[in-house]
Design an enzyme around this catalytic site. Structure first.
Site, PDB file in Angstrom:
ATOM      1  CG  ASP A 152      -2.126   0.933   1.234  1.00 47.75           C
ATOM      2  OD1 ASP A 152      -2.196   1.689  -0.187  1.00 47.75           O
ATOM      3  OD2 ASP A 152      -3.215   0.604   1.639  1.00 47.75           O
TER       4      ASP A 152
HETATM    5  C1  BGC Z   1      -4.851   3.514  -0.138  1.00 50.92           C
HETATM    6  C2  BGC Z   1      -5.205   2.341  -0.943  1.00 50.92           C
HETATM    7  C3  BGC Z   1      -4.701   3.149  -2.463  1.00 50.92           C
HETATM    8  C4  BGC Z   1      -3.579   3.943  -2.191  1.00 50.92           C
HETATM    9  C5  BGC Z   1      -3.087   4.413  -3.514  1.00 50.92           C
HETATM   10  C6  BGC Z   1      -3.540   4.278   0.004  1.00 50.92           C
HETATM   11  O1  BGC Z   1      -3.664   5.530   0.534  1.00 50.92           O
HETATM   12  O2  BGC Z   1      -4.869   3.112   1.429  1.00 50.92           O
HETATM   13  O3  BGC Z   1      -6.376   1.491  -0.854  1.00 50.92           O
HETATM   14  O4  BGC Z   1      -4.831   2.329  -3.670  1.00 50.92           O
HETATM   15  O5  BGC Z   1      -3.481   5.262  -1.474  1.00 50.92           O
HETATM   16  O6  BGC Z   1      -3.946   5.819  -3.841  1.00 50.92           O
END
Ligand code: BGC
Length: 807
Positions: free
Chosen positions: A231
């Site tokens: 993530d």
């Molecule tokens: C979120 C993800 C997301 C990623 C990219 C993160 O903060 O938890 O779900 O895909 O950001 O934006």
């Protein structure tokens, strides 16, 4: 591009390490010398967030291009219709091809463990069978277009408070049967191209460096052969991550982590084989990621699909004296800002700039419906607004039927933080409390991503829960209210009466370490087993039709059981019914929920017609996970098959004795008492639970300094630490104030939501997570300088500030 096997031999160690770290905000690293291109990824999950050049991973609406905003997962799950997710996936895949995106970051299939999770709206359900089925079809739909997916957030990311450094401590049965189950199903049946690991720690190790999770279970047991990415900012020690099975760090752009991999290989603490394995996973993904860009995309058709899914998902919760559907020729009083400024999606990384937007107001006007409107509250406030209220009450006195549009706003429910209670915000609650004594017929048209307390439920005539209906939600809402369509969604998450009825209400999101003491008793599995009354049970939803169940028969062979029955629509109106099959396991020493959803089907039945339905359950789906033998076991005994309209409204049932050679482990007996009553679960001590889970805290490397790269900013209590925290807050406040001055409109709203998100996540974020998620905007050297400052090492800080970072 040459084949990955050929390329891996030509890459230098530095190129390999760089390939394992992304390029912010949303790309992989390209090695031009060898013709290895970069690929683009994009959020996800219910729309394509195609960022503009100026956008970064957290920018708002104005920084992403217009795409279709479909109903978020918590809504589409209420359709209990996996076909919707396949069609949505196909449309998302097309939009990716239109915008040249190789991979969509979704679906998110975490379990809704508690109603307060700020991100429940992005997750499907409290039930792993439903979440898994829907996730499978979304992945298949997107991938049918040659676009990749990223199944997220692996695993046990069921709270937003402390999301960057929190820890989920979960026993293996709950893991296997609840929290990992949906992931296992999607990996097995849909083969997503990638998986995204979660921010949190799981049982002692960050998911991004959790070997048990990323290698033993995911790859060795489930046979996953795709890529695992982090993530955004979820990496702690990059070398440990590679060793554990994390291939790609996102968003990347922190050169320090490239160096960490290089150094670890040179020092022989990280075997080059592990690096090569990860690099091959990146190269395989890049090789597969060929997009046949399309010039046209049928956004109108996608808008219609978004509307159909919203229609299929809305849940009619109450309809006293069949007050709904409404007579289109009458005049109504409409109260509530949501009528004009409908809340149709959640806030955070999934925020979509909708290609088209139809509010209830637009849909009412298009039909020429006669109504008076008064706002009653302001959508951008949460506190009581006496002027707005007074105006509404004045009008309400002369009304007969009031349509109240309300629910939860982004100010109380968003990615990045959990709700602090389950109540409606004061401005709405107090307004409703003043409307009720007027004794009018109130129809509550509700919006929001998760359950709220409804202490005034008895005084309402009807409740239509639109959830977060996506960009075409207004049209769907009008169709349902005026009977052009028949409501047919059912709840994918239980609605408790009060938050105090929720099993983990005291401990949930209250601290960084979350002990999942309720084990497998999540959602309806808890309420059903321990007879805890709820407002609306899992699987509940009304219709304008009337369905009758009869004639249950069962057939079994060595692999499956087929349950057949009939449903009759005794009304004149055609409608869809979601019939559900729950199975109770035999009485034994293995603690189990009273019943679990094993199959369901949505069927359309014409008025006054009858239809035959068959539901099939594989015997293997009736197994439980034996934590001593580390495998799925089938117990002999009497299984009860129950067919119903909801988890609490069972219409037909039959017992079937099934024999098995499996022998459950004796050791389970010792924990049976923990789970015999709701009080016994509540009284499990932390120590008992930690022993049961065999929980070992991650070893903390002794640091001479008080603060580490992991310390949450709010805990930096030194002279400089406090200033660093204050500065971060000040910057976020400044951003927020800037957004407040913007001209009213969707751009302002979106920017404001992003700013609130930033404000809320600051206290629990560490210098590490800020640096690693900022995609190069906060340099590693700068973050280290701040850490040195917080620890009072001025010279060290100056040295870091003067260190140039290698690009
Ligand atoms: C979120 C993800 C997301 C990623 C990219 C993160 O903060 O938890 O779900 O895909 O950001 O934006």
């Amino acid at each position: 591009m040459e084949t990955p096997d050929t390329l891996i031999k030509k890459l230098t160690l530095e190129e390999k390490a760089r390939l394992l770290c992304g390029v912010a905000p949303m790309h992989t690293f390209a090695v031009e010398r060898l013709g290895i291109p970069s690929i683009n990824v994009s959020d996800g999950p219910h729309g394509v967030r195609k960022m503009t050049e100026s956008g970064d991973s957290l920018s708002g609406l104005s920084d992403s291009l217009p795409t279709t905003c479909f109903p978020p997962a918590a809504t589409s799950a209420c359709s209990f219709n996996p076909d919707n997710l396949y069609e949505m996936g196909k449309a998302l895949g097309e939009e990716c091809k239109y915008y040249d995106i190789n991979l969509l970051l979704g679906p998110a299939i975490n379990i809704q463990r508690n109603p307060l999770c700020g991100r429940n709206f992005e997750y499907f359900s409290e039930d792993p069978k439903l979440a898994g089925d829907l996730g499978i079809q979304l992945v298949k739909g997107v991938q049918s277009q040659g676009v990749g997916t990223s199944l997220k957030h692996f695993a046990c990311n069921s709270n937003e408070n402390f999301r960057m450094d929190g820890e989920s401590v979960v026993d293996e049965r709950a893991l296997r049967e609840i929290y990992l189950k949906a992931f296992e199903s999607v990996v097995s049946y849909a083969k997503p191209t990638t998986l995204m690991c979660a921010y949190n720690k799981l049982n002692g190790a960050f998911c991004s460096e959790n070997k048990w999770l990323l290698s033993d279970v995911l790859r060795d047991e489930w046979g996953f052969d795709g890529l695992v990415m982090s993530d955004w900012g979820a990496v702690k020690d990059r070398d440990k991550g590679v060793d554990a099975g994390l291939d790609l760090e996102m968003p990347g752009s922190v050169y320090h982590n490239v160096q960490v991999i290089i150094d670890a290989v040179n020092d022989k603490t990280l075997p080059i084989d592990k690096v090569d394995k990860a690099v091959l996973n990146v190269l395989n993904l890049v090789e597969k990621s060929h997009i046949d860009k399309i010039k046209d995309c049928d956004f109108e058709a996608h808008d219609k699909l978004a509307m159909d899914i919203a229609l299929d998902s809305a849940v009619l919760l109450k309809n006293q004296n069949d007050i709904l559907p409404l007579d289109i020729n009458k005049k109504y009083l409409v109260i509530g800002d949501f009528f004009k400024t409908m809340r149709y999606q959640g806030s955070g990384s999934s925020l979509i700039n909708p290609h088209k937007l139809t509010s209830p107001e637009d849909a009412f006007n298009a039909r020429g419906i006669k109504y008076d409107f008064v706002s009653g509250y302001k959508v951008s406030e949460i506190n009581q607004n006496r002027d707005c209220e007074d105006n509404a009450i004045k009008k309400a006195k002369d009304a007969d039927v009031i349509l109240y549009f309300g629910g939860q706003s982004d100010y109380v429910e968003s990615e990045g933080f959990d709700r602090s209670d389950m109540k409606l915000a004061d401005n709405q609650l107090l307004l409703i409390q003043r409307l009720i004594p007027l004794k009018k017929k109130i129809i509550f048209v509700m919006f929001g991503g998760s359950p709220v307390e409804l202490p005034f439920e008895n005084d309402l005539s009807a409740i239509l829960n639109m959830m977060l209906p996506g960009q075409a939600g207004g049209e769907a809402c009008a169709r349902l209210l005026f009977g052009e369509s028949n409501p047919c969604g059912k709840l994918a998450q239980t609605w408790p009466i009060n938050y105090s009825d929720v099993i983990n209400n005291k401990s949930y999101a209250a601290g960084p370490i979350q002990l999942y003491k309720e084990s497998v008793f999540v959602g309806y599995r808890y309420y059903n087993t321990f007879n805890v009354p709820v407002r609306y049970p899992f699987g509940y939803g009304l219709s304008y039709s009337n369905f009758w169940y009869s004639n249950l028969t069962m057939e079994a062979d060595s692999e499956k059981i087929t349950v057949s029955f009939e449903i009759e629509n005794r009304s004149k109106v055609g409608g869809k019914e979601i019939c559900q099959l729950y199975v109770s396991g035999p009485k034994s020493n293995v603690y189990k929920p009273l019943q679990e959803l094993r199959a369901y089907k949505k069927v359309y039945i014409e008025g006054k017609e009858k239809t035959a339905v068959s539901l099939t359950v594989c015997l293997s789906d009736l197994r439980y996970y034996d934590i001593d033998q580390h495998k799925w076991l089938f117990e002999s005994g009497a299984y009860i098959f129950k067919v119903g309209k909801s988890s609490e409204n069972i219409k037909l049932k039959q017992i079937l004795n099934i024999a098995s050679k499996d022998v459950p482990s004796e050791s389970l007996n010792q924990y049976k008492n923990y789970f015999s009553t709701k009080e016994s679960i509540e009284s499990i001590t932390d120590e008992q639970f930690k022993i049961m889970v065999n929980y070992k805290e991650e070893e903390v490397t002794n640091s001479k300094d008080k603060y580490t790269f992991e310390t949450p900013l709010k805990d930096l209590n030194s002279f400089w630490g406090k200033r660093i925290y204050a500065l971060a807050n000040k910057m976020a406040q400044k951003e927020y104030k800037k957004t407040c001055k913007l001209e009213e409109g969707p751009e302002k709203e979106a920017k404001k939501k992003s700013a609130i998100f930033m404000l809320k996540i600051i206290p629990d974020n560490s210098l590490r997570s800020f640096c690693y998620s900022a995609g190069g905007k906060i340099k590693y050297e700068e973050a280290q300088a701040l850490l040195a400052l917080a620890n009072g090492h001025i010279f060290k800080a100056i040295k870091w500030f003067n260190t140039k970072s290698k690009k």
